[in-house]
Design a protein around this motif. Structure first.
Motif, PDB file in Angstrom:
ATOM      1  N   GLY A 175       0.831  -1.068  -0.177  1.00 53.89           N
ATOM      2  CA  GLY A 175      -0.237   0.096  -0.079  1.00 53.89           C
ATOM      3  C   GLY A 175       0.801   1.263   0.043  1.00 53.89           C
ATOM      4  N   SER A 176       0.262   2.472  -0.065  1.00 53.23           N
ATOM      5  CA  SER A 176       1.007   3.752  -0.145  1.00 53.23           C
ATOM      6  C   SER A 176       1.032   4.061   1.456  1.00 53.23           C
ATOM      7  N   THR A 177       2.452   4.703   1.653  1.00 52.80           N
ATOM      8  CA  THR A 177       2.504   5.343   2.918  1.00 52.80           C
ATOM      9  C   THR A 177       2.712   6.762   2.789  1.00 52.80           C
ATOM     10  N   THR A 178       2.117   7.596   3.840  1.00 49.45           N
ATOM     11  CA  THR A 178       2.245   9.032   3.703  1.00 49.45           C
ATOM     12  C   THR A 178       3.227   9.292   4.594  1.00 49.45           C
ATOM     13  N   ILE A 179       4.112   9.993   4.250  1.00 47.30           N
ATOM     14  CA  ILE A 179       5.333  10.519   5.369  1.00 47.30           C
ATOM     15  C   ILE A 179       5.091  11.859   5.830  1.00 47.30           C
ATOM     16  N   ALA A 180       4.996  12.243   6.978  1.00 49.70           N
ATOM     17  CA  ALA A 180       4.899  13.523   7.495  1.00 49.70           C
ATOM     18  C   ALA A 180       6.402  13.945   8.284  1.00 49.70           C
ATOM     19  N   GLN A 461      11.622   1.297  10.662  1.00 52.79           N
ATOM     20  CA  GLN A 461      10.191   1.875  11.680  1.00 52.79           C
ATOM     21  C   GLN A 461       9.156   2.437  10.985  1.00 52.79           C
ATOM     22  N   ALA A 462       9.204   2.995   9.979  1.00 51.15           N
ATOM     23  CA  ALA A 462       8.163   3.277   9.127  1.00 51.15           C
ATOM     24  C   ALA A 462       7.440   2.207   8.472  1.00 51.15           C
ATOM     25  N   GLN A 470      -2.113  -2.457   3.529  1.00 49.89           N
ATOM     26  CA  GLN A 470      -2.974  -1.220   3.488  1.00 49.89           C
ATOM     27  C   GLN A 470      -2.181  -0.095   3.675  1.00 49.89           C
ATOM     28  N   ASP A 471      -2.866   0.951   3.354  1.00 53.21           N
ATOM     29  CA  ASP A 471      -2.248   2.170   3.244  1.00 53.21           C
ATOM     30  C   ASP A 471      -1.669   2.842   4.800  1.00 53.21           C
ATOM     31  N   ALA A 472      -0.863   3.646   4.800  1.00 53.13           N
ATOM     32  CA  ALA A 472      -0.365   4.043   6.229  1.00 53.13           C
ATOM     33  C   ALA A 472       0.301   5.158   6.373  1.00 53.13           C
ATOM     34  N   LEU A 473       0.320   5.886   7.538  1.00 51.17           N
ATOM     35  CA  LEU A 473       1.176   7.155   7.906  1.00 51.17           C
ATOM     36  C   LEU A 473       2.201   7.096   8.676  1.00 51.17           C
ATOM     37  N   ALA A 474       3.217   7.711   8.488  1.00 52.09           N
ATOM     38  CA  ALA A 474       4.641   7.536   9.264  1.00 52.09           C
ATOM     39  C   ALA A 474       4.863   9.051   9.550  1.00 52.09           C
TER      40      ALA A 474
END
Length: 837
Positions: A175-180, A461-462, A470-474
């Protein structure tokens, strides 16, 4: 073979299939992992296969002694770690005779964790293992696995001493991961020299963890220290308790259609989290406490602290200027999005709600900083109404968050891992004990409080989130440190870049020597064994014989002493003797500290933290290798101050750099802790400077250093630049940025700066390895000097402070109180160094 593909790509299956097949065919398998948590997770997976022919067991410090005999005799799939292999299995190889005779495979999982001095020790342990296998007639296949190894084949060959095939093609679905990239706000607090102080990464992590758990987002928060993990969990639980108290519930659950997907937070902002000043100083102390270290980080690096030679005043230009140990902490600039994402870090809007909440856009009608002014859960204007779980008693909310770290009982760690997997716990604050490979599938988000040291660790870690595809947030939360500041201002340094080359030096004589002694005690060394241990073996053996450590005979080299040779090497430190920390009233052994670190962490009067308990050191007896402590609850922390001198023993390589010259070679560092500061937790107030009487320590190591001729620095001095302060500031910042280019932690390196060095006769800035004989970090800095020093200059210039702060040139462990420092001068000095005249 090494399999180097992404997280959750099937590496476990790649080695598990042939490993289980070997067991079914009558062979045995040895599985090595850096952490107990990963071994326990692998054991759980093996048992779920329900194959009675596979007799799997973990053999580590948590294994009851009554089970160890059964494992040695009957287990055919043994899961252990390098520490047990070094101290127990190899020295008692005769008890493992049946196991070694049938050994078909050695699995080295998460092998990228074996770097620096620790990796160098593990490389020699694996060579000792190969030698024992030869003794029992087995030739096992070594299979290594890593999600983040750079140049995997070359690294695996250096680690094992064997030729390697590599598998690097990854076709697994993801899935895609949003990196902030998240920068805490500035506070009204002021540090040394009146510098502004940012809100701590641990305080921000606690707020975000509470927000995400409220939104039903299963989250893992990585915190650098054990004490920090406990504090994040406690603070987040307290915030959830406040929410539960402030939001009466009628018992009627909201319709499911009113709650969006947990992993897809909307752009609705949660209430503005309170920036409590009462926990500010405590969290800041936790972020900067020298006793707070990652669970499996090296512990023998020098202490970051700048100090001048006693002949100088703190504001004068030093002759043997400032010496910084290894504790400078990262700080960060404005939040950035992914390389192709929006500047606020809210790719696809999934992080925008969180960012808005912390940046000040509180919901309409709610005061920004009043946690009690939160509308009822069922109120139509409640922005969190969709996010609260359907439970009849909101008082259970705090139980959704817990802490996880090394030091817990094994059964407690297993319970926490299971609770996170099944959703009983929605948020877990952890040290890097959960970084490596543990299957915690189903996570939606990961918080990373402070730069974890390497891009490899960041992606590890991310990668804990989104493991089911699934998509995720890091979210990477910046600390007040030059490296973190640089990264949030320069996201291109993270995205689209390869992970760092893994640096280790198994030929370091200070690493090799203890393992040759251990090998000789296991099986007497012969000429045929020497190629296994590397090209420097013959010279190191001669030194060991001259020291009386080994005895040479016509048939080989023998260990003849009564003590255990495995005690000569602290594999997670740098070798040498250990100082035992003992509670004076009970005689309880709390732990151990390597002798070099003891001078700065367990000196008389030091505040010592152990598993959340606070102690005061009554006495440090270096002759008896013991530090006596007593339980206490002081309202201050302690910081050691030292003076440092450095002399050049040999220059191995040099080349021009701008208007100066870059050098790499061997140096001798002399360092003496002379006093310690007491600083009050709540206010940061200095309570005193207490003198200490400790002997100087001498370290022979390797360093990279640069010099500038008088013709280049004279115009700077004429322009009013404080050359000593400029060099001191450049030293602090360059130490902070080196971990971006060498796989190391700030604790692994130290530095010295001086306006006029006795050996060079020029302005000189040194950065040295904090381990006997060197660890390869300074050499890596020499190879990447232009990139490294350019990034150092950019980190200083991108910081918005006026005169210098912890985000750019200040070091929280500077032994000279961060004086003198000249931010503008540091930029001018680096410009001169990087620009050809």
């Amino acid at each position: 073979m090494i399999v180097s593909t992404g997280t959750a790509s099937g590496k476990s299956l790649a080695y598990l299939t042939p490993a289980v097949a070997s067991c079914l065919d009558g062979g045995t398998v040895l599985y090595l992992t850096p952490t107990k948590a990963l071994a326990a997770d692998q054991l759980r997976g093996l048992r779920e296969l329900h194959l009675t022919q596979v007799r799997a067991a973990t053999y580590d410090g948590d294994t009851p002694f009554e089970e160890r005999t059964w494992i040695r005799r009957h287990a055919n799939y043994v899961l252990t770690n390098p520490d047990m292999l070094h101290r127990s299995i190899l020295p008692r190889h005769a008890s493992w005779m049946s196991f070694f005779r049938r050994l078909r495979m050695v699995v080295v999982d998460e092998c990228h964790g074996y770097r620096g001095v620790f990796g160098s020790h593990v490389a020699q342990i694996l060579r000792r293992l190969r030698r024992v296998c030869v003794r029992y007639g087995s030739t096992p296949t070594f299979l290594l696995a890593s999600a983040t190894a750079s140049e995997p084949g070359a690294f695996a060959m250096r680690l094992t001493g064997l030729e390697m095939d590599e598998v690097t093609v990854d076709a697994s679905p993801k899935g895609s991961t949003t990196i902030a990239l998240w920068e805490p706000p500035l506070t009204e607090l002021r540090g040394e020299g009146g510098a502004p102080v940012r809100r701590t990464a641990t305080a921000e992590a606690a707020d975000l963890l509470a927000d995400l758990v409220l939104a039903d987002v299963r989250t893992l928060a990585f915190v650098r220290s054990r004490r920090g993990a406990e504090t994040v969990a406690l603070t987040a639980r307290a915030k959830l308790a406040d929410v539960a108290f402030s939001m009466p519930y009628t018992g009627t659950p909201l319709p499911a259609t009113h709650r969006p997907e947990a992993a897809k937070p909307t752009t609705t902002s949660p209430p503005q989290a309170t920036h409590w000043s009462s926990d500010m100083a405590l969290n800041n102390a936790i972020d900067n406490d020298p006793n707070n270290r990652p669970d499996h980080a090296p512990v023998n690096g020098p202490h970051h602290g700048s100090s001048h030679s006693p002949s100088e005043g703190p504001s004068s230009s030093p002759a043997i200027g400032s010496a910084e140990g290894t504790a400078d902490r990262p700080a960060q600039g404005p939040a950035q999005g992914p390389a192709d994402g929006p500047a606020d870090g809210s790719a696809d809007g999934s992080a925008k709600g969180l960012a808005d909440g912390r940046r000040g856009s509180a919901p309409t009608g709610a005061p920004e900083s009043d946690p009690a002014h939160i509308p009822s859960r069922n109120a139509p204007d409640n922005p969190l109404s969709w996010a609260l779980p359907d439970i009849s008693d909101l008082s259970n909310l705090p139980d959704k968050i817990a802490a996880y770290r090394a030091g817990y009982l094994a059964e407690d760690r297993r319970v926490l891992e299971k609770a996170l997997r099944d959703g009983t716990i929605m948020g877990l604050a952890t040290t890097n004990a959960l970084e490596l490979g543990v299957d915690v599938s189903g996570l939606d988000a990961v918080l990373i409080a402070g730069w974890p040291g390497t891009r490899a660790s960041l992606w590890q870690q991310a990668g804990r989130a989104g493991r089911d595809g699934q998509d995720a947030l890091a979210v990477l939360i910046a600390r007040d440190d030059p490296l973190d500041t640089y990264l949030v201002h320069h996201p291109q340094a993270l995205f689209g870049q390869p992970v760092e080359a893994i640096v280790l030096d198994p030929d370091n004589p200070y690493v090799l020597g203890p393992h040759l002694c251990a090998a000789a005690a296991e099986i007497p060394l012969t000429e045929a064994d020497l190629p296994i241990f590397g090209p420097t073996t013959t010279d190191v053996l001669d030194d060991l014989v001259n020291q009386g450590m080994l005895r040479a005979r016509p048939t080989g080299w023998f260990w003849t002493r009564r003590e255990r040779p495995t005690d000569l090497a602290d594999i997670r430190g740098g070798g040498g003797s250990l100082i035992h920390v003992v509670e004076s009233t009970t005689g309880r052994l709390l732990g151990s500290v390597d002798e070099p670190s003891a001078h700065t962490t367990v000196h008389t009067g030091a505040v010592y933290i152990h598993q959340g308990e606070t102690f005061l050191v009554e006495a440090l007896d270096l002759d008896a290798d013991v530090a006596l402590v007593t339980a206490a609850n002081p309202d201050y922390s302690t910081f050691a101050r030292d003076i440092t001198d450095i002399s050049i023993l040999s220059t191995q390589r040099s080349h021009p750099l701008g208007q100066g010259t870059l050098h790499f070679g061997e140096v001798e560092v002399t360092r003496q802790v002379v006093s310690y500061l007491k600083r009050r937790f709540q206010s940061g107030e200095m309570l005193g400077d207490e003198p200490l009487d400790l002997p100087p320590r001498t370290l022979r190591t390797r360093a990279v250093w640069w010099t500038l001729p008088a013709s280049a620095v004279t115009p700077l001095a004429e322009a009013g630049i404080d050359l000593g302060g400029a060099a001191h500031a450049a030293e602090h910042a360059s130490i902070g940025l080196l971990p971006l280019f060498a796989t190391c932690d700030r604790w692994d390196i130290g530095g010295v700066s001086t306006e006029l060095h006795a050996d060079t006769g020029l302005l000189t800035v040194f950065v040295y390895d904090g381990h006997e004989g060197g660890a390869g970090f300074a050499e890596r800095g020499y190879a990447r000097a232009n990139d490294w020093l350019t990034a150092t200059r950019e980190a200083i210039t991108s910081c918005e402070c006026d005169r210098g702060c912890p985000s750019c040139i200040q070091s929280p462990k500077c032994g000279n109180g961060n004086e003198p420092l000249d931010k503008r001068g540091a930029v001018r000095l680096l410009n001169t160094l990087l620009t050809t005249a």
